[in-house]
Design an enzyme around this catalytic site. Structure first.
Site, short mmCIF file in Angstrom:
data_model
loop_
_atom_site.label_atom_id
_atom_site.label_comp_id
_atom_site.label_asym_id
_atom_site.label_seq_id
_atom_site.Cartn_x
_atom_site.Cartn_y
_atom_site.Cartn_z
N GLU A 1 -2.65 7.98 -3.90
CA GLU A 1 -3.30 7.37 -5.05
C GLU A 1 -4.68 8.00 -5.34
O GLU A 1 -5.45 8.13 -4.38
CB GLU A 1 -3.49 5.90 -4.69
CG GLU A 1 -3.36 4.94 -5.78
CD GLU A 1 -3.22 3.52 -5.25
OE1 GLU A 1 -2.19 3.18 -4.66
OE2 GLU A 1 -4.17 2.76 -5.46
N HIS B 1 -1.51 0.44 -9.87
CA HIS B 1 -2.16 -0.49 -8.91
C HIS B 1 -2.82 -1.66 -9.66
O HIS B 1 -4.01 -1.92 -9.51
CB HIS B 1 -3.18 0.26 -8.05
CG HIS B 1 -3.44 -0.43 -6.72
ND1 HIS B 1 -3.76 0.25 -5.58
CD2 HIS B 1 -3.41 -1.75 -6.38
CE1 HIS B 1 -3.94 -0.61 -4.59
NE2 HIS B 1 -3.73 -1.84 -5.06
N ARG C 1 0.87 -1.18 0.00
CA ARG C 1 0.00 0.00 0.00
C ARG C 1 0.90 1.23 0.00
O ARG C 1 1.94 1.25 0.67
CB ARG C 1 -0.91 0.04 1.24
CG ARG C 1 -2.07 -0.92 1.21
CD ARG C 1 -3.16 -0.51 0.19
NE ARG C 1 -4.29 -1.42 0.21
CZ ARG C 1 -4.45 -2.46 -0.61
NH1 ARG C 1 -3.55 -2.72 -1.54
NH2 ARG C 1 -5.51 -3.23 -0.51
P1 NAD Z 1 -0.60 -11.44 4.63
O1 NAD Z 1 -1.48 -11.05 5.74
O2 NAD Z 1 -0.60 -12.85 4.17
O3 NAD Z 1 0.93 -11.04 4.99
C1 NAD Z 1 1.29 -9.85 5.62
C2 NAD Z 1 2.55 -10.11 6.43
O4 NAD Z 1 2.99 -8.86 7.00
C3 NAD Z 1 2.32 -11.08 7.60
O5 NAD Z 1 3.30 -12.10 7.58
C4 NAD Z 1 2.46 -10.19 8.84
O6 NAD Z 1 2.97 -10.89 9.97
C5 NAD Z 1 3.41 -9.13 8.34
N1 NAD Z 1 3.39 -7.88 9.11
C6 NAD Z 1 2.33 -7.24 9.64
N2 NAD Z 1 2.73 -6.12 10.27
C7 NAD Z 1 4.08 -6.06 10.14
C8 NAD Z 1 5.08 -5.14 10.55
N3 NAD Z 1 4.75 -4.06 11.27
N4 NAD Z 1 6.37 -5.40 10.24
C9 NAD Z 1 6.71 -6.51 9.55
N5 NAD Z 1 5.79 -7.43 9.12
C10 NAD Z 1 4.50 -7.20 9.40
O7 NAD Z 1 -0.96 -10.45 3.43
P2 NAD Z 1 -0.61 -10.65 1.89
O8 NAD Z 1 -1.70 -11.40 1.23
O9 NAD Z 1 0.78 -11.11 1.76
O10 NAD Z 1 -0.76 -9.12 1.39
C11 NAD Z 1 0.08 -8.10 1.89
C12 NAD Z 1 -0.48 -6.75 1.48
O11 NAD Z 1 -0.36 -6.60 0.07
C13 NAD Z 1 -1.99 -6.58 1.74
O12 NAD Z 1 -2.26 -6.18 3.06
C14 NAD Z 1 -2.39 -5.53 0.73
O13 NAD Z 1 -2.34 -4.25 1.30
C15 NAD Z 1 -1.32 -5.65 -0.36
N6 NAD Z 1 -1.89 -6.10 -1.64
C16 NAD Z 1 -1.71 -5.32 -2.73
C17 NAD Z 1 -2.22 -5.71 -3.95
C18 NAD Z 1 -2.01 -4.88 -5.20
O14 NAD Z 1 -2.81 -4.97 -6.12
N7 NAD Z 1 -0.96 -4.09 -5.29
C19 NAD Z 1 -2.95 -6.90 -4.05
C20 NAD Z 1 -3.09 -7.70 -2.93
C21 NAD Z 1 -2.57 -7.30 -1.72
#
Ligand code: NAD
Length: 323
Positions: free
Chosen positions: A270, A288, A241
């Site tokens: 954005e 995005h 994000r």
């Molecule tokens: P997920 O929940 O599987 O993984 C997130 C990871 O981040 C977890 O392992 C968690 O422990 C870790 N985390 C949380 N807070 C943290 C911190 N302060 N420091 C370090 N690690 C931390 O989520 P995911 O499916 O891997 O997705 C991650 C992010 O990607 C989503 O939250 C979303 O915002 C973004 N995303 C973007 C798109 C896009 O189109 N660009 C699409 C899907 C997801």
């Protein structure tokens, strides 16, 4: 009992079919652009909707629930849910879900594509040819770097971060280091990834890729200070994000050679892009679209619909955001 939901933007037919099969009525916004808050409120005021399928472009908060107090469930059509006021949801006892695990492959591949676009100077090369500047092979033209043998630093190794690690480990033999609030032992065993403090990751990585959710604790995780720790040649990739990076600080660091390059799919303000970034050749920008694949979108549509159905049938959603 008859149920009505509002879907704020068009979703693929796969999910709509499931809703129809269950006799759930839906109205759906068909505009290309997201509804303004005012428009969404006006629509929701007109009917007693039982649920909403929302997008990351909709701010789901107190005003929405005041406009339509009959809403019992919000199914967000995305993995991230920083667009939803969870305190308000909790206060009102509303069910809320996201679509985890649906776009992991797409986003991981996109993150790696951004890495390759920068290391191979692919976008610069494309622009160069289109502008008619290509006058013949030149041994000094647009020299890039290899990914093979480089150290990749992942911040967040949940679904997407893990998949990036797997692609890079298997395909490029990369050395993987990561920071996460949780240890990922399965990933360590599979890819020899090493867990470190975030500052150590930033200091040692050649390429840094962000895969954390946007939370108060991750806003501006990458800022002036953290950029200063990175290698001068470091490339940073953000498909998580926008506000995870202080974009003004990033733009300054890229312009002044504090770091080497950036690949960004998401932006702090954005759809506005910090103006300095547009002018830089060491930056690759995508709108995005990391999860914009037919397969991912269909899975997101099905899972959002299943969460709505589950809420009405069982009083629980499948992918409960509030743990
Ligand atoms: P997920 O929940 O599987 O993984 C997130 C990871 O981040 C977890 O392992 C968690 O422990 C870790 N985390 C949380 N807070 C943290 C911190 N302060 N420091 C370090 N690690 C931390 O989520 P995911 O499916 O891997 O997705 C991650 C992010 O990607 C989503 O939250 C979303 O915002 C973004 N995303 C973007 C798109 C896009 O189109 N660009 C699409 C899907 C997801």
């Amino acid at each position: 009992m008859e149920k009505n939901i509002y879907i704020t933007r068009k979703i693929p037919d796969a999910g709509l079919k499931l809703l129809k099969e269950k006799g759930i009525n839906f109205d759906m916004g068909l505009n290309t652009l997201p509804p303004t808050k005012k428009r969404l409120i006006n629509i929701l005021k007109k009917k007693q909707y039982d649920g909403v399928i929302s997008f990351l472009t909709d701010s789901i908060d107190q005003e929405i629930f005041e406009a339509c107090p009959s809403i019992k469930v919000v199914a967000n059509f995305s993995v991230g849910y920083n667009n939803i006021d969870l305190e308000e949801i909790k206060k009102r006892g509303i069910l809320v879900s996201n679509t985890p695990g649906t776009s992991g492959i797409a986003v991981a591949e996109h993150a790696v594509a951004l890495m390759l676009a920068l290391t191979t100077r692919l976008v610069e090369g494309d622009k160069f040819v289109r502008k008619g500047k290509f006058k013949g092979w030149d041994p000094e033209l647009l020299i890039g770097t290899d990914i093979q043998g480089k150290t990749i630093g992942l911040i967040g190794v949940g679904d997407i971060g893990s998949k990036v690690a797997q692609i890079l480990h298997r395909g490029f033999g990369s050395n993987i280091i990561y920071s996460d609030i949780n240890e990922n032992i399965a990933l360590e065993q599979e890819t020899n990834a090493q867990k470190m403090d975030m500052l150590e990751v930033l200091k040692n990585a050649d390429i840094i890729s962000l895969h954390v959710p946007l939370l108060p604790s991750t806003k501006h995780l990458i800022n002036k200070e953290s950029l200063a720790i990175m290698k001068k040649s470091a490339i940073i990739i953000n498909t998580s994000r926008g506000p995870v990076i202080d974009e003004k600080a990033l733009s300054y660091a890229l312009k002044n050679g504090t770091i080497g390059g950036a690949g960004l799919d998401v932006f702090e303000f954005e759809p506005k892009i910090t103006s300095g970034l547009i002018k830089l050749s060491n930056v690759v920008l995508t709108p995005h679209i990391a999860s914009a694949r037919e397969n991912a979108r269909n899975m997101m549509s099905v899972l959002a619909a299943k969460n709505i159905i589950s809420a009405f049938e069982t009083g629980k959603v499948i992918n409960n955001i509030i743990k």
